[in-house]
Enzyme design. Structure first.
Site, PDB file in Angstrom:
ATOM      1  N   GLU A   1       7.057   5.923  -0.919  1.00 26.78           N
ATOM      2  CA  GLU A   1       7.385   5.112   0.467  1.00 26.78           C
ATOM      3  C   GLU A   1       7.680   3.655   0.116  1.00 26.78           C
ATOM      4  O   GLU A   1       7.493   3.143  -0.821  1.00 26.78           O
ATOM      5  CB  GLU A   1       6.062   5.256   1.331  1.00 26.78           C
TER       6      GLU A   1
ATOM      7  N   ASP B   1       1.785  -1.297   7.219  1.00 30.51           N
ATOM      8  CA  ASP B   1       2.619  -1.934   6.215  1.00 30.51           C
ATOM      9  C   ASP B   1       3.533  -3.374   6.672  1.00 30.51           C
ATOM     10  O   ASP B   1       3.706  -3.414   7.989  1.00 30.51           O
ATOM     11  CB  ASP B   1       3.984  -1.153   5.986  1.00 30.51           C
TER      12      ASP B   1
END
Ligand code: FRU
Length: 525
Positions: A228, A51
């Site tokens: 998330e 990420d």
């Protein structure tokens, strides 16, 4: 984590045995010449990334932090890697910002960072506004808490706050990825936190003590994977004086084309609570390879821009991509906004305008043509590897718009993008562009992305092609699909024609431009 990586948590031993985590230096043009190495996308010199984290602009530079394992090409032992850029495309690698603390609160999972202009945190030392990172510590016992780190030298070095954690775990396994922003309406810091199937909002005056404000529970029908990496921001509806709040949430698994993808909700945030104005699940990008999307806000010359970047990967197969010595890349940064459509307010995205500066030669340009069969605009010549293709199709939605773009080589490898009027949806087929990924069932599958209805007589599409990815956009519409591909040889030919079900393609215009390689252009390239 275990379910997606097949690993039993990142181990402390890995860290003890690892090399100096500060070894990451500046990119040298001599590197970045490996097969599949992207030319205009961010990748680390080596090892694993996932990420994007801690996105902020400090007045001069964009900061990009990222989930990084400095010891291996698979997920584990997470740190925050760091890079800075003035234009979102040329990145300078910086030393690792946040180091895993396996013997203390744990590994450094995703989160965000802010410039604390008023020194509300008290971390400042008088001279400069501190930068504060708010992130999840994930312990070796799989306990997730929220913590702080700060920098007093504009992001060069970082210190852990000795009062960590600032939010303890309330007894839930999935409790992570804080996104913090300054809420103008309430005049405080607001945090959006992913808690399995909901987003919990917290408020704080000083970034150190947080009070829970509300929960936004996942609406029925919005999937069943774990939520998330949230992001929450206000954006103007183009062409109006109105604005809406947008909540981005990434979900794994359960994406429209399998595995992981980013959903979004449009609604209102009153400083405490988020209320969506629709019930259906909306996706930022239908492709399989856009995840953990998060945004920068930048204000310059009175204009506010919201720029999103995502991890160009999918948890279904991320640990197996056939690249070395790195694994993982970011999407091209995209400017996003809202538009009003008959179905409701929707997100639109386009590659950042800075990309124009990388345009090289125009390899082909043509005006309206009717095409009966496939044709090669460049007459069989080998094309550059990095391309920006813009085309317009004549015809209203459902009234004859059809298209097949085939990128191929003389080794029998090909990547197909097809538009048929029946959907209307754009499909991508990478079955013959999956070299090294044959054993991962999630990789070769039909990828479908619905188009947003288009009002004018012309549908305009844009395709960005790099050495191992394509990104498709509908002009004045959404990012349609981000798709990784892997071939033994470059896909150096391109053919355009009607879809396989149609006999004719009314092409309004076609422009194919070369994109410069930002990593390879340099003094010794
Ligand atoms: C999303 C994610 C986050 C987590 C990070 C760990 O891809 O699972 O929820 O913080 O990756 O690397």
């Amino acid at each position: 984590m275990d379910s997606k990586t097949g690993k039993s948590g990142a181990s402390g031993d890995e860290v003890a045995a690892g090399r100096d985590a500060n070894h990451v230096g500046h990119a040298e043009p001599a590197r970045y010449r490996e097969p599949h190495r992207p030319g205009f996308h961010f990748t680390p010199p080596e090892n694993w990334i996932n990420d994007p984290n801690g996105l902020f602009h400090d007045g001069e530079r964009f900061h990009l932090f990222y989930q990084y394992n400095p010891y291996d090409k698979v997920w584990g032992s997470m740190h925050w890697g760091h890079a800075v850029s003035a234009d979102l495309l040329h990145w300078e690698h910086r030393p690792i910002a946040l180091h895993a603390e396996p013997d203390k609160l744990g590994f450094i999972f995703s989160g965000s960072a802010v410039v604390d202009r008023d020194n509300s945190s008290g971390f400042g030392n008088g001279a400069l506004a501190p930068f504060v990172a708010v992130f999840t510590h994930h312990s070796r016992y799989d306990v997730q808490v929220q913590s702080l780190a700060y920098s007093n030298d504009r992001g060069n070095t970082w210190r852990m706050y000795d009062g960590n954690p600032v939010i303890a775990n309330p007894g839930v396994a999935d409790f992570r990825d804080p996104k913090v922003f300054r809420d103008r309406r309430s005049g405080r810091w607001v945090m959006a936190l992913a808690v399995r199937d909901r987003i919990s909002f917290y408020g704080s005056a000083n970034l150190k003590s947080w009070a829970k404000l509300s929960d936004f529970r996942r609406p029925a029908g919005a999937g069943a994977g774990v939520w998330e990496c949230p992001d929450l921001f206000e954006a103007r509806v183009r062409g109006t004086d109105e604005s809406r709040w947008v909540l981005l949430v990434s979900m794994n698994p359960g994406a429209p084309n399998g595995g992981s993808a980013t959903q979004y909700f449009v609604g209102d945030f009153d400083g405490r609570r988020f209320t969506p104005e629709h019930t259906e699940a909306l996706w930022m990008d239908h492709g399989p390879d856009q995840y953990a999307a998060n945004t920068w806000k930048i204000r310059s010359a009175g204009e506010e821009r919201r720029i999103v970047i995502g991890w160009m990967n999918n948890w279904d197969y991320a640990n197996h991509l056939p690249t070395a010595p790195w694994r993982g890349a970011m999407t091209v940064p995209r400017e996003i906004g809202l538009v009003r459509t008959a179905a409701g307010t929707r997100l639109v995205a386009e590659p950042v305008r800075e990309l124009q500066a990388l345009h090289g030669r125009t390899v082909h340009e043509s005006a309206a043509t009717a095409i009966e069969g496939p044709f090669e605009p460049c007459g069989g010549q080998a094309l550059p590897e990095l391309l920006d293709v813009e085309l317009a199709l004549d015809g209203r939605a459902g009234a004859g718009a059809s298209l097949l773009i085939r990128m191929f080589n003389d080794g029998g490898e090909e990547l197909l993008c097809e538009l048929d009027t029946s959907g209307p949806a754009l499909t991508v087929n990478r079955d013959a562009a999956a070299d090294g990924m044959e054993s991962y069932t999630g990789f070769a599958r039909r990828i479908a992305a619905p188009l947003q209805p288009w009002a004018a007589d012309s549908l305009r599409l844009r395709l960005l092609k790099d050495r191992s990815s394509i990104e498709l956009f509908q002009a004045d519409g959404p990012s349609l699909a981000t798709v990784n591909y892997f071939t033994e040889k470059p896909l150096d030919r391109l053919e355009i024609g009607p879809s396989r079900a149609a006999s004719r393609l009314a092409l309004g215009s076609l422009t194919i431009r070369e994109i410069a390689d930002v990593w390879r252009s340099g003094p010794d390239s």
